[in-house]
Design an enzyme around this catalytic site. Structure first.
Site, PDB file in Angstrom:
ATOM      1  N   GLU A  49       0.818  -1.198   0.000  1.00  0.00           N
ATOM      2  CA  GLU A  49       0.000   0.000   0.000  1.00  0.00           C
ATOM      3  C   GLU A  49       0.863   1.264   0.000  1.00  0.00           C
ATOM      4  OE1 GLU A  49      -2.183  -3.113   2.556  1.00  0.00           O
ATOM      5  OE2 GLU A  49      -0.138  -2.499   2.129  1.00  0.00           O
ATOM      6  N   TRP A 167      15.967 -36.804 -18.101  1.00  0.00           N
ATOM      7  CA  TRP A 167      14.933 -36.057 -17.383  1.00  0.00           C
ATOM      8  C   TRP A 167      13.591 -36.653 -17.730  1.00  0.00           C
ATOM      9  CZ3 TRP A 167      16.491 -32.760 -13.769  1.00  0.00           C
ATOM     10  CH2 TRP A 167      17.760 -32.195 -13.883  1.00  0.00           C
ATOM     11  N   ARG A 204      16.804 -21.072 -10.040  1.00  0.00           N
ATOM     12  CA  ARG A 204      17.543 -20.519 -11.177  1.00  0.00           C
ATOM     13  C   ARG A 204      16.622 -19.764 -12.123  1.00  0.00           C
ATOM     14  NH1 ARG A 204      22.749 -22.633 -11.733  1.00  0.00           N
ATOM     15  NH2 ARG A 204      23.245 -23.996  -9.988  1.00  0.00           N
ATOM     16  N   GLY A 293      13.019 -37.991  -1.812  1.00  0.00           N
ATOM     17  CA  GLY A 293      12.404 -39.006  -2.664  1.00  0.00           C
ATOM     18  C   GLY A 293      11.129 -39.606  -2.098  1.00  0.00           C
TER      19      GLY A 293
END
Length: 360
Positions: A49, A167, A204, A293
């Site tokens: 604000e 990946w 990143r 995991g």
């Protein structure tokens, strides 16, 4: 124009930046034009604000202020926003949520009204609640908001039978996952993930460069087995190793390598995750993302500690009887005991599907 929608866009820009303060966006409107806008800065700096009012200057007199959270009315690291709003001559204030902080909780709205400023609450703004969901939980119970995040193949695997996981998801999905890290206070993984993947756990930018602001990186490692040559020690940003029954010499070695080490009580031979969350809350950590995991994620689910799930699903089949899945632990014995997500949303990012939902 939907001015509250613009205020919410600004609030999202402050996610991660403003913690442990809530992420707030504010817009000042005069004669149908936005004359000032802003979002919360890091603790000790200006609130949304105040930034919007400064930008508006004299044009704020007689204008309308839209803010995603009730303006604060108490002295903290900064003066109360209500004082600036009154002094600026704002005529009306529209707010999406009442701040549940006992120091505010309707008092800010009441103060504005006593000063002759018309104040309106735009109830039912689910998006505003989601922007500050971590803050809302932290204020209520003093614990971080827990997000379980994982990526898996279409057949529910996180790696091949040999352990290869790079990946599963597309570059676009990984970039989005990196953006999520920027919005969170802390990331936690288990020691198995560190030994298997040697992750950096850093936030990143689009070019792959580490951002200046990094979340706290946490490894749950009962016996302090984190290798001293792990990439975790080579990266910028704080690192915490949570142990339970680790040898003193191993804990000393991790400290010498640059990690903070906390020894917590053991529960069933492992780090007590409830105690870990309590300690993080005491550190003013309001949000935590569990990235794996399967053993660690399973434990968080089994203990009922997860608030939100972000699951990336890639159109690839891995198969394999022994290929690991994202969530292990004890799990549900019958379907009636399964965890069913609420308020789910599905989006397509790159070639992957991202499902987001809430446990409670």
């Amino acid at each position: 124009m939907d001015y509250m929608k613009r205020a919410l866009e600004l609030a999202r820009e402050a996610l991660g930046l403003s913690s442990s303060n809530p992420s707030v966006g504010a817009v000042v409107v005069k004669d149908g034009q936005i004359v000032g806008e802003g979002h919360t800065l890091p603790p000790g700096q200006a609130h949304a604000e105040v930034i919007a009012l400064r930008q508006a200057g004299e044009r704020a007199r007689g204008a309308t202020l839209y803010t995603t959270l009730e303006p604060c009315c108490h002295f903290g690291k900064t003066p109360p926003c209500t004082r600036d709003i009154i002094q600026a001559g704002i005529a009306q204030v529209h707010m999406a949520l009442i701040d549940p902080n006992p120091l505010v909780n309707g008092k800010g709205k009441a103060e504005l009204e006593r000063a002759g400023i018309s104040s309106y609450l735009e109830e039912g703004c689910q998006e505003a609640s989601e922007v500050v969901e971590a803050y809302l939980k932290f204020i209520a119970v003093g614990l971080p908001f827990v997000v379980a995040k994982f990526a898996m193949s279409l057949d529910g695997k996180i790696a091949t039978s040999s352990g290869d996981s790079k990946w599963i998801t597309s570059e676009e999905a990984r970039r989005y996952a990196g953006e999520l890290r920027q919005q969170i206070d802390a990331i936690v993984v288990g020691i198995g993930t560190v030994l298997q993947d040697d992750p950096k756990l850093t936030s990143r930018d689009a070019s792959g460069n580490p951002r200046e602001r990094q979340p706290l990186r946490i490894v749950v490692d009962s016996s302090a087995r984190v290798p001293l040559k792990a990439q975790l020690f080579q990266e910028h940003g704080p690192l915490l190793v949570a142990t339970a029954h680790a040898p003193e010499d191993r804990m000393a070695a991790l400290r010498a390598a640059g990690a903070q080490v906390v020894a917590l009580a053991a529960k069933d031979g492992f780090v007590d995750l409830g105690a870990l969350l309590k300690g993080l809350g005491e550190r003013q950590i309001t949000s935590l993302m569990v990235e794996g995991g399967g053993t660690l994620l399973g434990s968080f689910f089994d203990l009922g500690l997860v608030d939100k799930v972000v699951a990336f699903i890639s159109p690839v089949i891995l198969g394999g009887r022994h290929s690991p899945s994202p969530v292990a632990g004890t799990g549900a014995a019958v379907m009636a005991d399964s965890i069913r997500l609420k308020r789910t949303r599905v989006a397509v990012i790159g070639q992957d599907v991202v499902m987001t939902g809430y446990v409670r």
